[in-house]
Motif scaffolding. Structure first.
Motif, PDB file in Angstrom:
ATOM      1  N   MET A  55      10.176   0.024   8.391  1.00  0.00           N
ATOM      2  CA  MET A  55       9.191  -0.013   7.306  1.00  0.00           C
ATOM      3  C   MET A  55       8.532  -1.388   7.206  1.00  0.00           C
ATOM      4  SD  MET A  55      11.384   2.188   4.498  1.00  0.00           S
ATOM      5  CE  MET A  55      12.847   1.165   4.666  1.00  0.00           C
ATOM      6  N   PRO A  56       7.310  -1.437   6.725  1.00  0.00           N
ATOM      7  CA  PRO A  56       6.620  -2.733   6.575  1.00  0.00           C
ATOM      8  C   PRO A  56       7.337  -3.614   5.555  1.00  0.00           C
ATOM      9  CG  PRO A  56       5.359  -0.974   5.531  1.00  0.00           C
ATOM     10  CD  PRO A  56       6.457  -0.305   6.304  1.00  0.00           C
ATOM     11  N   GLN A  57       7.162  -4.911   5.708  1.00  0.00           N
ATOM     12  CA  GLN A  57       7.827  -5.861   4.827  1.00  0.00           C
ATOM     13  C   GLN A  57       7.346  -5.692   3.375  1.00  0.00           C
ATOM     14  OE1 GLN A  57      10.396  -8.109   5.298  1.00  0.00           O
ATOM     15  NE2 GLN A  57      10.546  -6.843   7.148  1.00  0.00           N
ATOM     16  N   GLY A  58       8.289  -5.875   2.474  1.00  0.00           N
ATOM     17  CA  GLY A  58       7.961  -5.805   1.054  1.00  0.00           C
ATOM     18  C   GLY A  58       7.968  -4.406   0.485  1.00  0.00           C
ATOM     19  N   TYR A  59       8.092  -3.385   1.336  1.00  0.00           N
ATOM     20  CA  TYR A  59       8.021  -2.009   0.842  1.00  0.00           C
ATOM     21  C   TYR A  59       9.145  -1.723  -0.153  1.00  0.00           C
ATOM     22  CZ  TYR A  59       8.480   3.047   0.615  1.00  0.00           C
ATOM     23  OH  TYR A  59       8.617   4.331   0.151  1.00  0.00           O
ATOM     24  N   LEU A  60      10.388  -1.917   0.279  1.00  0.00           N
ATOM     25  CA  LEU A  60      11.501  -1.575  -0.609  1.00  0.00           C
ATOM     26  C   LEU A  60      11.544  -2.464  -1.844  1.00  0.00           C
ATOM     27  CD1 LEU A  60      14.617  -0.673   1.609  1.00  0.00           C
ATOM     28  CD2 LEU A  60      13.122   0.841   0.304  1.00  0.00           C
ATOM     29  N   ALA A  61      11.192  -3.730  -1.710  1.00  0.00           N
ATOM     30  CA  ALA A  61      11.216  -4.619  -2.875  1.00  0.00           C
ATOM     31  C   ALA A  61      10.269  -4.111  -3.954  1.00  0.00           C
ATOM     32  CB  ALA A  61      10.843  -6.041  -2.457  1.00  0.00           C
ATOM     33  N   SER A  62       9.070  -3.676  -3.545  1.00  0.00           N
ATOM     34  CA  SER A  62       8.094  -3.172  -4.510  1.00  0.00           C
ATOM     35  C   SER A  62       8.550  -1.847  -5.102  1.00  0.00           C
ATOM     36  CB  SER A  62       6.732  -3.014  -3.833  1.00  0.00           C
ATOM     37  OG  SER A  62       5.777  -2.501  -4.739  1.00  0.00           O
ATOM     38  N   GLU A  79      11.447  -2.305  -7.584  1.00  0.00           N
ATOM     39  CA  GLU A  79      10.976  -2.878  -8.846  1.00  0.00           C
ATOM     40  C   GLU A  79      10.368  -1.804  -9.724  1.00  0.00           C
ATOM     41  OE1 GLU A  79       7.978  -6.427 -10.442  1.00  0.00           O
ATOM     42  OE2 GLU A  79       8.036  -5.900  -8.313  1.00  0.00           O
ATOM     43  N   GLN A  80       9.573  -0.941  -9.146  1.00  0.00           N
ATOM     44  CA  GLN A  80       8.911   0.109  -9.924  1.00  0.00           C
ATOM     45  C   GLN A  80       9.901   1.152 -10.431  1.00  0.00           C
ATOM     46  OE1 GLN A  80       4.977   1.478  -8.202  1.00  0.00           O
ATOM     47  NE2 GLN A  80       5.680   0.183  -6.482  1.00  0.00           N
ATOM     48  N   VAL A  81      10.808   1.575  -9.573  1.00  0.00           N
ATOM     49  CA  VAL A  81      11.788   2.599  -9.950  1.00  0.00           C
ATOM     50  C   VAL A  81      12.692   2.078 -11.051  1.00  0.00           C
ATOM     51  CG1 VAL A  81      13.786   3.916  -9.148  1.00  0.00           C
ATOM     52  CG2 VAL A  81      11.721   3.801  -7.736  1.00  0.00           C
ATOM     53  N   ARG A  82      13.174   0.875 -10.911  1.00  0.00           N
ATOM     54  CA  ARG A  82      14.066   0.306 -11.925  1.00  0.00           C
ATOM     55  C   ARG A  82      13.342   0.109 -13.250  1.00  0.00           C
ATOM     56  NH1 ARG A  82      16.822  -3.842  -7.604  1.00  0.00           N
ATOM     57  NH2 ARG A  82      18.647  -2.562  -7.086  1.00  0.00           N
ATOM     58  N   ALA A  83      12.078  -0.285 -13.187  1.00  0.00           N
ATOM     59  CA  ALA A  83      11.307  -0.469 -14.425  1.00  0.00           C
ATOM     60  C   ALA A  83      11.156   0.844 -15.176  1.00  0.00           C
ATOM     61  CB  ALA A  83       9.935  -1.040 -14.099  1.00  0.00           C
ATOM     62  N   ALA A  84      11.164   1.951 -14.428  1.00  0.00           N
ATOM     63  CA  ALA A  84      11.046   3.271 -15.053  1.00  0.00           C
ATOM     64  C   ALA A  84      12.401   3.869 -15.415  1.00  0.00           C
ATOM     65  CB  ALA A  84      10.302   4.214 -14.097  1.00  0.00           C
ATOM     66  N   GLY A  85      13.490   3.131 -15.165  1.00  0.00           N
ATOM     67  CA  GLY A  85      14.819   3.593 -15.564  1.00  0.00           C
ATOM     68  C   GLY A  85      15.623   4.252 -14.466  1.00  0.00           C
ATOM     69  N   GLY A  86      15.151   4.183 -13.217  1.00  0.00           N
ATOM     70  CA  GLY A  86      15.846   4.853 -12.131  1.00  0.00           C
ATOM     71  C   GLY A  86      16.816   3.958 -11.369  1.00  0.00           C
ATOM     72  N   GLN A 146       0.826  -1.203   0.000  1.00  0.00           N
ATOM     73  CA  GLN A 146       0.000   0.000   0.000  1.00  0.00           C
ATOM     74  C   GLN A 146       0.863   1.257   0.000  1.00  0.00           C
ATOM     75  OE1 GLN A 146      -2.299  -1.254   3.501  1.00  0.00           O
ATOM     76  NE2 GLN A 146      -4.185  -1.041   2.308  1.00  0.00           N
ATOM     77  N   TYR A 147       1.914   1.254   0.822  1.00  0.00           N
ATOM     78  CA  TYR A 147       2.791   2.426   0.820  1.00  0.00           C
ATOM     79  C   TYR A 147       3.587   2.520  -0.479  1.00  0.00           C
ATOM     80  CZ  TYR A 147       1.973   3.664   5.720  1.00  0.00           C
ATOM     81  OH  TYR A 147       1.408   4.087   6.893  1.00  0.00           O
ATOM     82  N   ALA A 148       4.026   1.389  -0.988  1.00  0.00           N
ATOM     83  CA  ALA A 148       4.822   1.389  -2.220  1.00  0.00           C
ATOM     84  C   ALA A 148       4.011   1.867  -3.414  1.00  0.00           C
ATOM     85  CB  ALA A 148       5.371  -0.017  -2.481  1.00  0.00           C
ATOM     86  N   ALA A 149       2.698   1.709  -3.358  1.00  0.00           N
ATOM     87  CA  ALA A 149       1.843   2.131  -4.471  1.00  0.00           C
ATOM     88  C   ALA A 149       1.919   3.628  -4.709  1.00  0.00           C
ATOM     89  CB  ALA A 149       0.405   1.703  -4.210  1.00  0.00           C
ATOM     90  N   ASP A 150       2.305   4.385  -3.663  1.00  0.00           N
ATOM     91  CA  ASP A 150       2.388   5.841  -3.821  1.00  0.00           C
ATOM     92  C   ASP A 150       3.469   6.231  -4.821  1.00  0.00           C
ATOM     93  OD1 ASP A 150       1.539   8.533  -2.943  1.00  0.00           O
ATOM     94  OD2 ASP A 150       3.593   8.658  -2.164  1.00  0.00           O
ATOM     95  N   ILE A 151       4.425   5.348  -5.066  1.00  0.00           N
ATOM     96  CA  ILE A 151       5.465   5.618  -6.053  1.00  0.00           C
ATOM     97  C   ILE A 151       4.855   5.841  -7.430  1.00  0.00           C
ATOM     98  CG2 ILE A 151       7.438   4.587  -7.261  1.00  0.00           C
ATOM     99  CD1 ILE A 151       8.229   5.456  -4.542  1.00  0.00           C
ATOM    100  N   GLN A 152       3.768   5.107  -7.746  1.00  0.00           N
ATOM    101  CA  GLN A 152       3.138   5.236  -9.057  1.00  0.00           C
ATOM    102  C   GLN A 152       2.652   6.653  -9.316  1.00  0.00           C
ATOM    103  OE1 GLN A 152       2.852   3.462 -11.801  1.00  0.00           O
ATOM    104  NE2 GLN A 152       4.239   1.959 -10.841  1.00  0.00           N
ATOM    105  N   PRO A 163      20.361  -2.892  -3.277  1.00  0.00           N
ATOM    106  CA  PRO A 163      20.340  -1.574  -3.928  1.00  0.00           C
ATOM    107  C   PRO A 163      21.346  -1.508  -5.075  1.00  0.00           C
ATOM    108  CG  PRO A 163      20.617  -1.421  -1.528  1.00  0.00           C
ATOM    109  CD  PRO A 163      20.879  -2.834  -1.901  1.00  0.00           C
ATOM    110  N   ASP A 164      21.253  -0.423  -5.828  1.00  0.00           N
ATOM    111  CA  ASP A 164      22.264  -0.144  -6.852  1.00  0.00           C
ATOM    112  C   ASP A 164      23.435   0.625  -6.247  1.00  0.00           C
ATOM    113  OD1 ASP A 164      20.699  -1.159  -9.133  1.00  0.00           O
ATOM    114  OD2 ASP A 164      19.361   0.513  -8.645  1.00  0.00           O
ATOM    115  N   ILE A 165      23.127   1.436  -5.251  1.00  0.00           N
ATOM    116  CA  ILE A 165      24.139   2.224  -4.545  1.00  0.00           C
ATOM    117  C   ILE A 165      23.820   2.181  -3.054  1.00  0.00           C
ATOM    118  CG2 ILE A 165      25.210   4.498  -4.261  1.00  0.00           C
ATOM    119  CD1 ILE A 165      24.295   5.226  -7.065  1.00  0.00           C
ATOM    120  N   VAL A 166      24.862   2.031  -2.229  1.00  0.00           N
ATOM    121  CA  VAL A 166      24.710   2.092  -0.774  1.00  0.00           C
ATOM    122  C   VAL A 166      25.651   3.166  -0.242  1.00  0.00           C
ATOM    123  CG1 VAL A 166      24.862   0.834   1.414  1.00  0.00           C
ATOM    124  CG2 VAL A 166      24.193  -0.371  -0.681  1.00  0.00           C
TER     125      VAL A 166
END
Length: 773
Positions: A562-569, A572-579, A526-532, A607-610
């Motif tokens: 943070m709730p489980q699954g937040y960063l994974a979702s 996935e969305q950010v990388r799919a958009a090229g970020g 639910q929180y990750a959906a706000d990225i859209q 992550p891509d960068i830490v």
């Protein structure tokens, strides 16, 4: 060998050369053959035949020193001259081998070693200190070529002696000794050579000291055996004296203080000598056990060595629980009347206000002046200890001796930059990267978490070809311009100017106060959906995300897990958009979360960068950016990246030491055990006190949110402020977090353990009761 000498031959020699006749009785001895001679007239003497290898120059040193002191009235043996006027003769055994022989006056008294164990003798300790002070003062004008020699028992060489023989120790005992050696190396060794030096007896042990009466000892009646004399720091004499006197005593610190007071009355001690004294005492203990262990390896059936080492090991265990610096500070205050800390708080405050920016804040209504740190504790100018529960920078403990030693050693050799090849850079980089997933294989070393995040933004922009940045509401990422632009905590706070056009806020995934409750997968989605929402807006503008940055556990936003699954979702969305996905581990990396080395691992992402900072150098200014080869190669644009101080040999040595301490002391597992214990106790307390609205955290990164009403979650800001002052009054340092400053922020040094946790919990309970809860 002296064993071939017969008592009859020795008696004949003494009669011929000293005109003394009587009965000889053999006495215990370490190297020499010692005999007591009692004449028919009732006079007593000591006959000493030197062991194999005793050079005449050192025997002459002893003779002249004893006679020199005797002239000053000190009760030490005097050396007799033979019929030829010599103080040193020679006697031959049956094979013709010759040995040096001397005759000394006999000192009446009982061995200090025969005093009842565990009983306190403050009058005797005071007198012992006075005696040794008089002795060193009496030797101040004595000179002899034999003084300048190397001895395993000279504390000036104690560190090297212990290191040479450490291999004879194993397991916990070796670790115990190494800990004391590191403390000595960092706190005393650098300035030992500057302390006053002169001739010392160097062996005031309990078998060399005589007392007047075993039943009611009140006086040191004599000192024997000058075989370990040398030219060394005078405070070493006092350290050795204290070491033996305090063995088997319940309060060794009291013994040290009393002896030092007596010594100081005869030979004034300096501030530096008093501060060094506790470390030197522990060094003498370490020398003793190292020499014993080495000797036991050579003679494993020697029960005496095992028995004699027992009280020394007990003393080391006692001192492990003590703060050696505090002992020294207290001695300085008591004997010299010098308060620690330099300038007054009022003077410092006035100077800060005159010469520094008003934006430089201070904690607490009445500021603290902190002058020293050790482990999980800080100390003010009065020597009072404060339990530090907020400093996640000194990760492995304030002033950890191994880290300090690494810095000192490398600073004394070389400190330059990465334009030269150096082992430290490569070794540290390899070790640090070994804690990361294989994908994260490239390291950049910088100076601060802010610089790390700014560099990460540059790298992400090169890799994504976009500067659009997605940030979590309430987050803080540093104090450079780019980091302030990426920090809603700053740009939405006092003095802020709002988000820049290229920065886009996404919802803070707060399972307690946010729009969606709980820590499960559904809440994370639910929180990750706000990225859209943000990605759609960028797409409408023909833009794509450059990077998404998120602390793996939220810090200033409120110690939020943070709730489980937040960063994974989200990833996935950010990388799919090229970020590019950036994990900010500046606050919570290096095992603080307990169940993992890095916070991002608790969300099952890579992550891509830490970015790393704060704990990486245990207070030393260093930080790092860890990334993939793909992102690192995208950063190769033709513009050189160079950092004057990033990756210098000193910083790398410090970073390596921090990692080694984390491993050796198993601090990650320790953080989990202690953190789990605290959260369980805090949750129990929440059932008792309505003010506790939420308890959350991972490992030793914990937040306790206080509310005046659990239904409305109205923040208890005023109550929290009062509690912080209550903790300070009880000498516990805490701070607040979150947008309402109603969250107790708990992120202590990683050596914080169960005793400290219980102290905090007891103080929290008393504070809550004081609030009428």
């Amino acid at each position: 060998m002296t064993a071939r000498l017969l008592d009859a031959d020795i008696a004949q020699y003494v009669a011929a050369h000293y005109q003394l006749e009587g009965e000889l009785t053999r006495l215990p001895g370490y190297c020499d053959l010692n005999l007591r001679l009692q004449t028919q007239a009732g006079q007593q003497y000591i006959v000493k035949v030197a062991g194999e290898g005793e050079a005449p120059v050192y025997l002459d040193l002893q003779n002249q020193a004893m006679n020199h002191l005797a002239k000053g009235g000190l009760p030490v043996p005097q050396v007799l001259t033979d019929t030829q006027g010599r103080t040193l003769g020679e006697i031959a055994d049956s094979t013709g081998e010759r040995f040096p022989i001397r005759v000394l006056t006999y000192l009446p008294g009982q061995f200090y070693a025969d005093l009842p164990k565990g009983q306190g003798f403050p009058t005797l300790w005071q007198q012992l200190g006075e005696f040794m002070g008089r002795l060193d003062k009496g030797l101040s004008d004595f000179r002899h070529p034999g003084l300048n020699r190397y001895l395993d028992w000279d504390l000036a060489f104690g560190l090297e002696v212990c290191r040479d023989k450490l291999a004879a120790l194993e397991g916990d005992r070796r670790k115990l000794v190494e800990g004391f050696l590191l403390q000595y190396q960092t706190q005393v060794k650098p300035f030992l050579s500057k302390l006053p030096a002169g001739p010392i007896h160097n062996d005031a042990n309990d078998y060399n000291l005589l007392v007047n009466d075993l039943a009611n000892p009140s006086q040191i009646s004599g000192l024997i055996d000058f075989g370990d004399m040398c030219f060394s720091q005078l405070v070493n004499e006092l350290a050795i004296t204290c070491t033996y006197a305090m063995l088997d005593q319940r309060d060794p610190v009291a013994v040290i203080g009393t002896i030092a007071k007596g010594y100081h009355s005869q030979r004034a001690l300096s501030e530096d000598e008093l501060k060094a004294l506790p470390y030197l005492i522990c060094l003498r203990l370490c020398v003793s056990v190292c020499n014993s262990a080495h000797a036991i390896r050579q003679t494993p059936d020697n029960d005496y060595l095992l028995i004699s080492a027992r009280p020394v090991w007990q003393a080391l265990e006692q001192f492990k629980q003590l703060d050696l610096a505090v002992i020294g500070f207290n001695l300085v205050a008591e004997l010299l009347g010098i308060a620690q800390g330099g300038r007054s708080k009022a003077s410092l405050l006035a100077s800060r206000q005159s010469h520094f920016s008003r934006t430089l804040s201070l904690s607490y209504q009445e500021p603290l002046k902190i002058v020293r740190g050790r482990g999980a504790y800080l100390f003010d100018e009065q020597g009072r200890d404060y339990l530090d529960m907020v400093n996640n920078v000194c990760h492995v403990g304030h002033c950890h001796p191994k880290v300090v030693a690494a810095a000192q050693q490398q600073m004394a050799q070389l400190n330059t930059n990465t334009r030269y090849l150096h082992d430290n850079l490569v070794s540290y980089g390899e070790k640090l990267l070994g804690y990361f997933p294989d994908k994260l294989s490239v390291c950049f070393l910088v100076n601060s978490g802010s610089e790390a995040n700014e560099l990460a933004f540059r790298m992400a922009r090169c890799a994504s070809q976009s500067r659009e940045l997605l940030v979590v509401d309430g987050a803080y990422h540093g104090n450079t311009n780019a980091c302030i632009d990426a920090s809603p905590y700053k740009f939405d706070g006092p003095g802020g100017e709002g988000a820049p056009a290229h920065v886009h806020k996404v919802m803070l995934p707060d399972p307690y106060r946010g729009s969606y409750a709980g820590y499960g997968i559904d809440t994370g989605q639910q929180y990750a959906a706000d990225i859209q929402r943000v990605l759609a807006d960028l797409n409408w503008q023909d833009k794509k995300p450059g990077a998404y940055i998120c602390e793996s556990v939220q810090g200033v936003a409120g110690q939020i897990v943070m709730p489980q699954g937040y960063l994974a979702s989200v990833y996935e969305q950010v990388r799919a958009a090229g970020g590019i996905c950036i994990a900010d581990e500046v606050q919570i990396g290096f095992g603080r979360v307990g169940e993992a080395m890095w916070g991002f691992e608790t969300q099952q992402v890579v992550p891509d960068i830490v970015t790393l900072g704060k704990p990486i150098g245990n207070g030393h200014p260093m930080a790092a950016v860890i990334t993939s080869r793909e992102v690192a190669d995208a950063f190769v644009t033709g513009m050189e990246y160079f950092n004057t101080f990033g990756g210098n040999p000193v910083s790398c040595a410090i970073g390596q030491a921090v990692l080694e301490v984390i491993e050796e002391q198993q601090l990650q597992a320790h953080a989990k055990r202690t953190g789990d214990y605290m959260q369980a106790k805090l949750n129990d307390m929440a059932n008792e006190f309505e003010l506790i609205g939420d308890v959350r955290g991972l490992g030793l990164f914990i937040g306790v949110e206080l509310v005046t009403d659990r239904d409305s979650k109205a923040p208890a800001t005023a109550h929290t402020k009062t509690l912080i002052e209550h903790f300070k009054a009880q000498r516990i340092l805490l701070s607040t977090e979150g947008p309402f400053n109603n969250i107790l922020k708990i992120k202590p040094p990683m050596v914080f353990g169960l005793p400290e946790a219980d102290r905090f919990l007891d103080t929290l309970r008393s504070g809550l009761k004081g609030l009428g809860q």
